[in-house]
Design an enzyme around this catalytic site. Sequence first.
Site, short mmCIF file in Angstrom:
data_model
loop_
_atom_site.label_atom_id
_atom_site.label_comp_id
_atom_site.label_asym_id
_atom_site.label_seq_id
_atom_site.Cartn_x
_atom_site.Cartn_y
_atom_site.Cartn_z
N ARG A 57 37.02 50.69 7.04
CA ARG A 57 36.62 52.10 7.04
C ARG A 57 37.71 52.94 6.39
O ARG A 57 38.87 52.53 6.32
CB ARG A 57 36.39 52.59 8.47
CG ARG A 57 35.08 52.09 9.09
CD ARG A 57 34.95 52.59 10.51
NE ARG A 57 36.12 52.24 11.29
CZ ARG A 57 37.13 53.03 11.57
NH1 ARG A 57 37.11 54.30 11.18
NH2 ARG A 57 38.16 52.60 12.25
N LYS A 198 29.58 52.73 12.48
CA LYS A 198 30.45 53.69 13.13
C LYS A 198 30.00 55.13 12.88
O LYS A 198 30.37 56.04 13.63
CB LYS A 198 31.90 53.48 12.69
CG LYS A 198 32.56 52.23 13.33
CD LYS A 198 32.59 52.33 14.84
CE LYS A 198 33.61 51.47 15.57
NZ LYS A 198 33.44 50.03 15.56
N HIS A 218 34.06 52.99 23.47
CA HIS A 218 34.37 51.98 22.46
C HIS A 218 34.81 50.73 23.21
O HIS A 218 36.01 50.50 23.43
CB HIS A 218 35.48 52.49 21.53
CG HIS A 218 35.74 51.59 20.37
ND1 HIS A 218 36.98 51.41 19.82
CD2 HIS A 218 34.89 50.82 19.63
CE1 HIS A 218 36.90 50.56 18.80
NE2 HIS A 218 35.65 50.20 18.67
N SER A 236 40.79 48.21 17.31
CA SER A 236 40.42 47.10 16.45
C SER A 236 41.41 45.93 16.55
O SER A 236 42.62 46.14 16.53
CB SER A 236 40.35 47.59 15.00
OG SER A 236 39.82 46.59 14.18
N LYS A 240 38.01 42.80 21.83
CA LYS A 240 36.73 43.16 22.47
C LYS A 240 35.65 42.12 22.20
O LYS A 240 35.00 41.62 23.12
CB LYS A 240 36.23 44.53 21.94
CG LYS A 240 37.05 45.72 22.38
CD LYS A 240 36.44 47.02 21.90
CE LYS A 240 36.33 47.14 20.39
NZ LYS A 240 37.63 47.06 19.68
N THR A 241 35.46 41.80 20.91
CA THR A 241 34.39 40.87 20.55
C THR A 241 34.73 39.45 21.04
O THR A 241 33.90 38.78 21.66
CB THR A 241 34.17 40.88 19.03
OG1 THR A 241 33.81 42.21 18.64
CG2 THR A 241 33.07 39.93 18.62
N ASP A 255 30.84 46.09 21.27
CA ASP A 255 31.61 47.19 20.67
C ASP A 255 31.31 48.62 21.16
O ASP A 255 32.22 49.44 21.19
CB ASP A 255 31.42 47.15 19.15
CG ASP A 255 32.48 47.91 18.40
OD1 ASP A 255 33.68 47.68 18.66
OD2 ASP A 255 32.15 48.74 17.54
N ARG A 320 34.82 39.63 8.10
CA ARG A 320 33.89 39.94 9.18
C ARG A 320 32.61 39.14 9.07
O ARG A 320 32.24 38.68 7.99
CB ARG A 320 33.48 41.42 9.11
CG ARG A 320 34.58 42.40 9.41
CD ARG A 320 34.64 42.67 10.90
NE ARG A 320 35.67 43.64 11.22
CZ ARG A 320 35.83 44.17 12.43
NH1 ARG A 320 35.01 43.84 13.41
NH2 ARG A 320 36.79 45.02 12.66
P1 ATP Z 1 36.96 45.67 16.32
O1 ATP Z 1 36.92 46.96 17.09
O2 ATP Z 1 37.56 45.85 14.97
O3 ATP Z 1 35.63 44.97 16.29
P2 ATP Z 1 37.86 43.79 18.40
O4 ATP Z 1 38.56 44.46 19.53
O5 ATP Z 1 36.45 43.38 18.63
O6 ATP Z 1 38.02 44.69 17.07
P3 ATP Z 1 38.26 41.01 17.88
O7 ATP Z 1 37.23 40.90 16.80
O8 ATP Z 1 37.89 40.43 19.19
O9 ATP Z 1 38.73 42.52 18.03
O10 ATP Z 1 39.59 40.38 17.32
C1 ATP Z 1 40.61 39.78 18.05
C2 ATP Z 1 41.33 38.81 17.13
O11 ATP Z 1 42.53 38.35 17.70
C3 ATP Z 1 40.46 37.59 16.87
O12 ATP Z 1 40.66 37.20 15.55
C4 ATP Z 1 41.05 36.57 17.85
O13 ATP Z 1 40.86 35.26 17.42
C5 ATP Z 1 42.52 36.95 17.82
N1 ATP Z 1 43.30 36.59 19.03
C6 ATP Z 1 44.40 35.83 19.04
N2 ATP Z 1 44.92 35.72 20.27
C7 ATP Z 1 44.13 36.44 21.08
C8 ATP Z 1 44.16 36.71 22.48
N3 ATP Z 1 45.10 36.24 23.27
N4 ATP Z 1 43.18 37.49 22.99
C9 ATP Z 1 42.22 38.02 22.19
N5 ATP Z 1 42.15 37.79 20.86
C10 ATP Z 1 43.10 37.01 20.30
MN MN Z 2 34.66 43.87 17.67
#
Ligand code: ATP
Ligand code: MN
Length: 535
Positions: A57, A198, A218, A236, A240-241, A255, A320
């Site tokens: 973004r 978003k 969020h 980000s 979360k995911t 999300d 992604r």
């Molecule tokens: P967005 O808001 O951009 O969607 P998000 O909060 O959903 O972000 P994730 O997509 O879950 O973020 O990304 C977390 C990244 O960190 C993943 O690539 C995951 O493999 C990595 N990672 C490494 N170690 C950890 C951990 N201990 N806990 C969570 N994620 C981890």
């Molecule tokens: Mn996510």
Amino acid sequence: MDKVAKTISLKKYGIDTANVHYQLSPNELHKITLEKGMGKEASSGALAVNTGEFTGRSPLDRFIVKDAVTDDKVWWGNVNIPFEPKAFDALYDKVTNYLTNKDVYVRDSFACADKDYRLNIRVINEYPWSNMFADNMFLRPTKSELQDFDPEWLIVNAPGFMADAKVDGTRQHNFAILNFTRKIALIGGTGYTGEIKKGIFSALNFILPVYKNTLPMHCSANVGKDGDTAIFFGLSGTGKTTLSADPNRRLIGDDEHGWTKENTVFNFEGGCYAKVINLSEENEPEIYGAIKKGALLENVVLDASGNVDFADTSITQNTRVSYPIDHIANIQVPSIGKNPKNIFFLTADAFGVLPPISKLTPSQAAYHFISGYTAKVAGTEAGIVEPTPNFSACFGAPFMPLHPTVYAEMLSKKMKEAGVNVWLVNTGWTGGPYGIGTRMKLKYTRAMITAALNGDLGLYSYDKYHIHSVFGVAQPRECPGVPTEVLSPRSTWNDDEKYYTTAFKLSNAFRENFKKFESFANEEIRRGGPQRYAF
Ligand code: ATP
Ligand code: MN
């Protein structure tokens, strides 16, 4: 899906085109994208595209039209940048004129899984794969729901249209503009799909608290076997995911959610949008398995046989995949849960000083929510790699049109009424800062979350918890499935002096950032911050 026996005209939107492709199935969009040479098919069956110049973004190019609806409500500034209504009208006409006589892909869909909160959305895309993204991410209407579909919000998405900043009032050639009076999200000059989802998220972050007494969040959400809901806030890349996809819990969403006045939590979306950097089947089997026909990969690199190299970040670190939520096996249908019992604030602390899990008091919960801390790591190039703190109020400032305290007050009230447990989880670094330490093992983070959810971290008491001397948060002394020393960040450093120097550096950054909220925050919230003095 059967063909939709309906045609629509876009004349009322100012688009006089003969080439409207209405409500095509994902398969059709997949095929058209390949035929147009705009994508490739991965060996898993997923479609892979490049989003072009933008692979993320562009927050500096996100505007809100300042008019009678928004003027006295929006928190104007460098996050919510005002845009003139007249300039919007002129730019809208230019974009729709640009789309005239082109192939356009139109889709009707919903946001908000709870029917009482539903928002009807019509999306007009220049590109077929962007329309497939909309199908993956928004809620898909049934055939009968489509027959009398009455669109309320309109998204016009023209990645190939370049604005002329001097004439159009934008900052540069790309823009994402929300107009709450005309109920339009106008996106141009960028093919990054995240702007579409978003855009609607930002609209709901205004609509729900202002008109529906509902807190937009969020966060991701899932539900356990007993129906207990957990939600996971975080900026980000904090997890979360990743962490909401849990084989033992049904996924509500990854999300965007609303917490209603009826004390339910509903997903805004109908799909997930996962980061795939370094994705492995072993660590993240649910997400890995979701990347099949119907999924849309962005900015990944494929080898000659169509296999994705998830370690390849040559296009972007922000690779992604989007997919409909039912690509995950264990989901909650519909995507609604009860009042949350546990709330996790995820942070990727690249300073490596926050405990991997800690329990927050209500004051601390409010303080950390307003702070919205995570860290950014400087580029991946060799050389100096100093992490920088990144504070984003409500763990999502770029998407929050109102003042952060509006959301924070709603959350505090709801947390108190629900008697919820709030945990701060550091999914970032351990054993030292970025460059010296390592990222917390995903299996440990998962074990800590499972323990918190199962009540295995015991009651808040001094024999079970250690109060962190800088941040004041309660650090469990033991956790099933996690080596004890991992629970204490200080002991993973093997250098107390360096640890405390860094911890105070971060606590100072917290205090510095909080200054702008001090006049809004009451004594109770201020008490939730880090301790004032070194000792
Ligand atoms: P967005 O808001 O951009 O969607 P998000 O909060 O959903 O972000 P994730 O997509 O879950 O973020 O990304 C977390 C990244 O960190 C993943 O690539 C995951 O493999 C990595 N990672 C490494 N170690 C950890 C951990 N201990 N806990 C969570 N994620 C981890
Ligand atoms: Mn996510």
